[in-house]
Design an enzyme around this catalytic site. Structure first.
Site, PDB file in Angstrom:
ATOM      1  CD  GLU A  49      -2.184   1.436   2.838  1.00 28.91           C
ATOM      2  OE1 GLU A  49      -2.493   2.580   3.207  1.00 28.91           O
ATOM      3  OE2 GLU A  49      -2.220   0.445   3.582  1.00 28.91           O
TER       4      GLU A  49
ATOM      5  CG  ASP B  94      -5.789   1.366   3.241  1.00 25.13           C
ATOM      6  OD1 ASP B  94      -5.663   2.533   2.808  1.00 25.13           O
ATOM      7  OD2 ASP B  94      -5.986   1.103   4.441  1.00 25.13           O
TER       8      ASP B  94
ATOM      9  CD  GLU C 296      -3.396   4.197  -1.513  1.00 29.04           C
ATOM     10  OE1 GLU C 296      -3.737   5.385  -1.619  1.00 29.04           O
ATOM     11  OE2 GLU C 296      -2.977   3.705  -0.441  1.00 29.04           O
TER      12      GLU C 296
ATOM     13  CG  ASP D 290      -0.003   7.068  -1.401  1.00 27.44           C
ATOM     14  OD1 ASP D 290      -1.092   7.513  -1.777  1.00 27.44           O
ATOM     15  OD2 ASP D 290       0.863   7.777  -0.838  1.00 27.44           O
TER      16      ASP D 290
END
Length: 225
Positions: free
Chosen positions: A45, A118, A121, A49
């Protein structure tokens, strides 16, 4: 490690054929079911991102070469925020393939915005590690699709816009009292009202308090403007 039939269908939705399927499996593994030998998706995650941010920044610069940073920033935020990631995840069917512990499943984890955002990502990171930046870019552009085209309209935060409207007229900030909450704990529905000191108000209902507040603010803005 092999993908299940459902996971393979999800990979097809991503448009990526995994050389290392264990990356996708890890990206779909929530902390509620993780063990020492079955790591969760938090590290992925973190990486995903950043990959998403880079791809979206590039896409926005290419889409509007003359736009100033002040115009690009809200568009960027609208594309990478957790709510958008969760929407993309839901559209792609990510919730159906999430690997969750029993308690998280019972509490509606497959529909929770935070978990979906989450995991989305983390999936981006899995594609990046498996196929490189070009593969990740292709996946992101495929999944985000028309959201990129309409981002200028979506980037306007109704709550912020309404507060600015009130400030410009020397009114105190809007209030957002919760009027009602229905449904089970794992799938609540909120009804919220936005109120201005001048007596104007509007109501909205949504699956999260934040969404209801934003919808109410937008409804009132549409009427005021």
């Amino acid at each position: 490690m092999k993908l299940s039939a459902q996971q393979r269908a999800f990979a097809e939705e991503l448009g990526h054929d995994f050389i290392r399927p264990e990356l996708l499996i890890r990206a779909l593994t929530h902390g509620s079911i993780a063990t020492v030998t079955r790591p969760d998706n938090q590290r992925l995650e973190f990486l995903g991102d950043r990959v998403l941010g880079l791809v979206m920044a590039e896409a926005l610069l290419q889409a509007d070469p003359d736009a100033a940073e002040g115009a690009l920033a809200p568009r960027y935020n609208a594309l990478v925020r957790k709510e958008t990631c969760a929407e993309v995840a839901s559209d792609a069917g990510l919730g159906d393939v999430l690997r969750l512990g029993r308690s998280e499943m019972m509490s509606g984890g497959r529909r929770k915005e935070a978990l979906l955002g989450d995991a989305m990502e983390a999936v981006i990171a899995a594609v990046y590690l498996d196929g490189g930046l070009e593969a990740a870019r292709a996946c992101i552009m495929r999944l985000w699709g028309s959201r990129i085209d309409r981002v200028e309209a979506d980037s306007r935060d109704p709550k912020t816009a309404l507060q600015e409207w009130a400030q410009a007229r020397k009114l105190p900030p809007p209030e957002y009292p919760e009027l009602n909450r229905t449904g089970p704990d794992h799938a609540p529905v909120f009804t919220v009202e936005v109120r201005l000191a001048n007596g104007e108000s509007a109501r909205a209902t949504a699956k999260s308090k934040r969404e209801a507040q934003q919808a109410a603010a937008k409804a009132l803005l549409d009427r005021l403007e």
